[in-house]
Design an enzyme around this catalytic site. Structure first.
Site, mmCIF file in Angstrom:
data_model
loop_
_atom_site.group_PDB
_atom_site.id
_atom_site.type_symbol
_atom_site.label_atom_id
_atom_site.label_comp_id
_atom_site.label_asym_id
_atom_site.label_seq_id
_atom_site.Cartn_x
_atom_site.Cartn_y
_atom_site.Cartn_z
ATOM 1 N N SER A 146 0.736 -19.763 34.790
ATOM 2 C CA SER A 146 1.253 -20.808 35.683
ATOM 3 C C SER A 146 2.566 -20.343 36.298
ATOM 4 O O SER A 146 3.306 -19.552 35.693
ATOM 5 C CB SER A 146 1.517 -22.091 34.886
ATOM 6 O OG SER A 146 2.223 -23.026 35.687
ATOM 7 N N TYR A 161 5.477 -25.554 27.457
ATOM 8 C CA TYR A 161 4.469 -25.076 28.409
ATOM 9 C C TYR A 161 4.949 -23.793 29.092
ATOM 10 O O TYR A 161 4.193 -22.813 29.211
ATOM 11 C CB TYR A 161 4.196 -26.179 29.434
ATOM 12 C CG TYR A 161 3.106 -25.878 30.438
ATOM 13 C CD1 TYR A 161 1.758 -25.841 30.067
ATOM 14 C CD2 TYR A 161 3.410 -25.656 31.781
ATOM 15 C CE1 TYR A 161 0.763 -25.590 30.995
ATOM 16 C CE2 TYR A 161 2.417 -25.413 32.717
ATOM 17 C CZ TYR A 161 1.092 -25.380 32.323
ATOM 18 O OH TYR A 161 0.100 -25.127 33.246
HETATM 19 N N1 NAD Z 1 -3.514 -27.891 37.881
HETATM 20 C C1 NAD Z 1 -2.377 -27.230 38.071
HETATM 21 O O1 NAD Z 1 -1.503 -27.643 38.855
HETATM 22 C C2 NAD Z 1 -2.141 -25.935 37.349
HETATM 23 C C3 NAD Z 1 -1.061 -25.149 37.743
HETATM 24 C C4 NAD Z 1 -0.815 -23.950 37.097
HETATM 25 C C5 NAD Z 1 -1.648 -23.554 36.068
HETATM 26 N N2 NAD Z 1 -2.693 -24.328 35.686
HETATM 27 C C6 NAD Z 1 -3.526 -23.859 34.580
HETATM 28 O O2 NAD Z 1 -4.873 -23.817 34.977
HETATM 29 C C7 NAD Z 1 -5.698 -23.931 33.822
HETATM 30 C C8 NAD Z 1 -6.830 -24.885 34.106
HETATM 31 O O3 NAD Z 1 -6.325 -26.164 34.332
HETATM 32 P P1 NAD Z 1 -6.918 -27.126 35.463
HETATM 33 O O4 NAD Z 1 -5.855 -27.294 36.471
HETATM 34 O O5 NAD Z 1 -8.240 -26.667 35.899
HETATM 35 O O6 NAD Z 1 -6.992 -28.521 34.661
HETATM 36 P P2 NAD Z 1 -8.210 -29.160 33.834
HETATM 37 O O7 NAD Z 1 -7.588 -30.241 33.002
HETATM 38 O O8 NAD Z 1 -9.296 -29.527 34.779
HETATM 39 O O9 NAD Z 1 -8.723 -27.976 32.910
HETATM 40 C C9 NAD Z 1 -8.265 -27.742 31.610
HETATM 41 C C10 NAD Z 1 -9.486 -27.608 30.725
HETATM 42 O O10 NAD Z 1 -9.062 -27.139 29.435
HETATM 43 C C11 NAD Z 1 -9.843 -27.838 28.475
HETATM 44 N N3 NAD Z 1 -9.195 -27.790 27.173
HETATM 45 C C12 NAD Z 1 -8.086 -28.450 26.755
HETATM 46 N N4 NAD Z 1 -7.832 -28.170 25.461
HETATM 47 C C13 NAD Z 1 -8.807 -27.305 25.055
HETATM 48 C C14 NAD Z 1 -9.092 -26.659 23.824
HETATM 49 N N5 NAD Z 1 -8.334 -26.847 22.743
HETATM 50 N N6 NAD Z 1 -10.177 -25.842 23.765
HETATM 51 C C15 NAD Z 1 -10.957 -25.668 24.857
HETATM 52 N N7 NAD Z 1 -10.738 -26.246 26.041
HETATM 53 C C16 NAD Z 1 -9.676 -27.064 26.134
HETATM 54 C C17 NAD Z 1 -9.970 -29.250 29.035
HETATM 55 O O11 NAD Z 1 -11.024 -29.981 28.417
HETATM 56 C C18 NAD Z 1 -10.235 -28.947 30.514
HETATM 57 O O12 NAD Z 1 -11.587 -28.768 30.786
HETATM 58 C C19 NAD Z 1 -4.775 -24.351 32.673
HETATM 59 O O13 NAD Z 1 -4.539 -23.242 31.833
HETATM 60 C C20 NAD Z 1 -3.495 -24.762 33.378
HETATM 61 O O14 NAD Z 1 -2.366 -24.552 32.563
HETATM 62 C C21 NAD Z 1 -2.967 -25.511 36.313
#
Ligand code: NAD
Length: 255
Positions: A146, A161
Site C-alpha cells: 500500500s 497497517y
Molecule cells: N482499497 C484500497 O484503497 C487499498 C489501498 C492500498 C492497498 N490495498 C490493499 O489491497 C489488498 C486488497 O484489498 P481490497 O482493496 O481489494 O479490499 P477487500 O476488502 O475487497 O479485500 C480484502 C480481502 O481480504 C480478505 N481477508 C481478510 N482477512 C483475511 C484472512 N485472515 N485470510 C484470508 N483472507 C482475508 C477479505 O475477506 C477480502 O476478501 C489489501 O491487502 C489492501 O491492504 C487496498
C-alpha cells in the site's frame, strides 16, 4: 492476446467481488489462467470461484494459519497440476490512533497483511521450484502492499497497517534475491486509494472526494487498475523484473 494461457494462480483475499483480488482473478481467467481464490469462509470463496467458471477453485483459507495455507495451496496445485503465480492480496485495515491500538488489533493487522504473505510464500515455493512434483523452476510472486507503507499511513491506515505494508516491501525484495536462482520472481505493488469496499464504509465518500482532488490524475483508483498491474507482474511481460515495488496511485506519491 492471452497472457496467461495454461498458467495457474492462487489469489488470497480473492472472494470480495468489489476487491482487487477478484478483479485480478477475473482478468487472469480472461487471459487463460485457472485461478484458485483463497479467502475466509465468511467471504464465500467457493461461490466467487463459481462466478468465474467451473475450471476455477474457491478454498477457505485464513492466511494467518500456516497449515491452512499449505493445505489450500497443495490442493490447488494438485487440482491444476502445478502453480505459476501467487497474488498475496488478503488484507485488513483500521484507522485506529497509535495509543488506542489493542494487542489483538495489532496482531490481526500484522498477521493478515504480513505473516499471511510469508505463510503463503512458504506454501507456494515448493510448487514453483524442485524437487516437488510438478514444480517448474519458475514462478511469479506478487504481494499487495500500500501507499501507506511508503508514506507512513495517513490516508486511512495507521501505524500497524503502515508497518505491515512496509514489511511487505522487505519481504518481496528478500524473496526476489533468494529465489532468483530458481527462476522465481517476486515483486510488490503499492496501490494508492482504491474506490472499493476495503474500509467497509469507514472512509466516507466526502473523504474520498477530498483525496481525489489531491491526486494528479484526478480520481481514485479502481480495483481493475491494480488488477492490470497484477497481470503485468504475473505474466512474462515483466520477465526481467524482480524485487521491485510498483506504485499505482494516480500520481498521489511522486517521489
Ligand atoms: N482499497 C484500497 O484503497 C487499498 C489501498 C492500498 C492497498 N490495498 C490493499 O489491497 C489488498 C486488497 O484489498 P481490497 O482493496 O481489494 O479490499 P477487500 O476488502 O475487497 O479485500 C480484502 C480481502 O481480504 C480478505 N481477508 C481478510 N482477512 C483475511 C484472512 N485472515 N485470510 C484470508 N483472507 C482475508 C477479505 O475477506 C477480502 O476478501 C489489501 O491487502 C489492501 O491492504 C487496498
Amino acid at each position: 492476446m492471452t497472457l496467461l494461457a495454461g498458467r495457474t494462480a492462487v489469489i488470497t483475499g480473492g472472494a470480495s467481488r468489489s476487491g482487487i483480488g477478484f478483479a485480478a482473478a477475473r482478468l487472469f481467467a480472461e487471459q487463460g489462467a485457472r485461478v484458485a481464490l483463497l479467502d475466509l469462509e465468511s467471504a464465500g470463496p467457493e461461490a466467487a470461484a463459481a462466478d468465474l467458471g467451473p475450471e476455477h477453485l474457491g478454498l477457505v483459507c485464513d492466511v494467518r494459519d500456516k497449515n491452512a495455507c499449505r493445505q489450500a495451496v497443495d490442493r490447488a496445485a494438485e487440482a491444476f497440476g502445478g502453480l505459476d503465480v501467487l497474488i498475496g492480496n488478503a488484507g485488513v485495515v483500521y484507522g485506529t490512533p497509535v495509543m488506542e491500538i489493542s494487542e489483538a488489533e495489532y496482531d490481526q493487522v500484522l498477521d493478515v497483511n504480513l505473516r499471511g504473505n510469508f505463510n503463503m510464500a512458504q506454501a507456494v515455493i515448493p510448487h514453483m521450484r524442485g524437487p516437488h512434483m510438478g514444480a517448474r523452476n519458475s514462478g511469479s510472486i506478487v504481494l499487495i502492499s500500500s501507499i501507506a507503507g511508503q508514506v507512513g499511513g495517513g490516508l486511512f491506515g495507521r501505524s500497524h497497517y503502515a508497518a505491515a505494508k512496509s514489511g511487505i516491501f522487505g519481504l518481496a525484495k528478500a524473496l526476489a534475491r533468494e529465489l532468483a536462482p530458481d527462476g522465481i520472481r517476486a515483486n510488490a505493488i503499492a496501490p494508492g486509494v482504491i474506490d472499493n469496499d476495503f474500509t467497509q464504509g469507514r472512509m466516507t465518500r466526502e473523504i474520498k472526494d477530498d483525496i481525489a482532488t489531491k491526486i494528479p490524475l484526478g480520481r481514485l483508483g479502481t480495483s481493475g487498475d491494480i488488477a492490470n498491474v497484477c497481470l503485468f507482474l504475473a505474466s512474462d511481460l515483466s520477465s526481467y523484473m524482480t524485487g521491485t515495488v510498483l506504485s499505482v496511485n494516480g500520481g498521489l506519491l511522486i517521489a
